[in-house]
Design a protein around this motif. Structure first.
Motif: not given
Length: 132
Positions: A9-12, A31-36, A42-47
């Motif tokens: 992953h890449l953190g920004l 898609e948003e896949i995690a949130r704290d 949070n985490a987002v992904t394009d798959g």
């Protein structure tokens, strides 16, 4: 032989977590896949690619990144599947509030590759690229 096996992953760090998340999910279809919210991140992904987005502390002086003066992320290049998809996304990106377009799709070198550069509303410099 490399001792690693690719990007996990890449953190920004972003100015406004909700604004940047909305850009990735509503404009790019991620898609948003995690949130704290306690962190907040949070985490987002394009798959394929996963980004973790970290809210900066706006109670402190926040400084935007200058690709010519700071060591760090110059830009993030995200691949699209077709020239038509690049053209469609370019229009959608350019119309999104707060986006700053550096340039619309153009040939990369002698082509046929094409790309565009812009900053999403939170200031992260992004490139959309069609490999030709």
């Amino acid at each position: 032989m490399a001792e690693t096996s690719g990007l996990n992953h890449l953190g920004l760090s972003v100015f406004d977590l909700d604004q940047t998340t909305a850009f990735f999910t509503r404009v790019l279809g991620w898609e948003e896949i995690a949130r704290d919210d306690s962190y907040p991140r949070n985490a987002v992904t394009d798959g394929s690619l996963r980004l973790t987005l970290w809210q900066v502390d706006r109670a402190q002086q926040v400084t935007g990144f200058d690709r010519r003066a700071n060591v760090g992320l110059h830009h993030l290049a995200i691949q699209v599947d077709s020239e038509q998809r690049l053209a469609e996304l370019a229009q959608k990106v350019a119309a999104w509030p707060g986006v700053e377009v550096e340039f619309m799709p153009e040939l990369l070198g002698d082509g046929p590759r094409k790309h565009m550069m812009f900053a999403e509303p939170g200031g992260i410099r992004l490139e959309l690229i069609w490999p030709g």
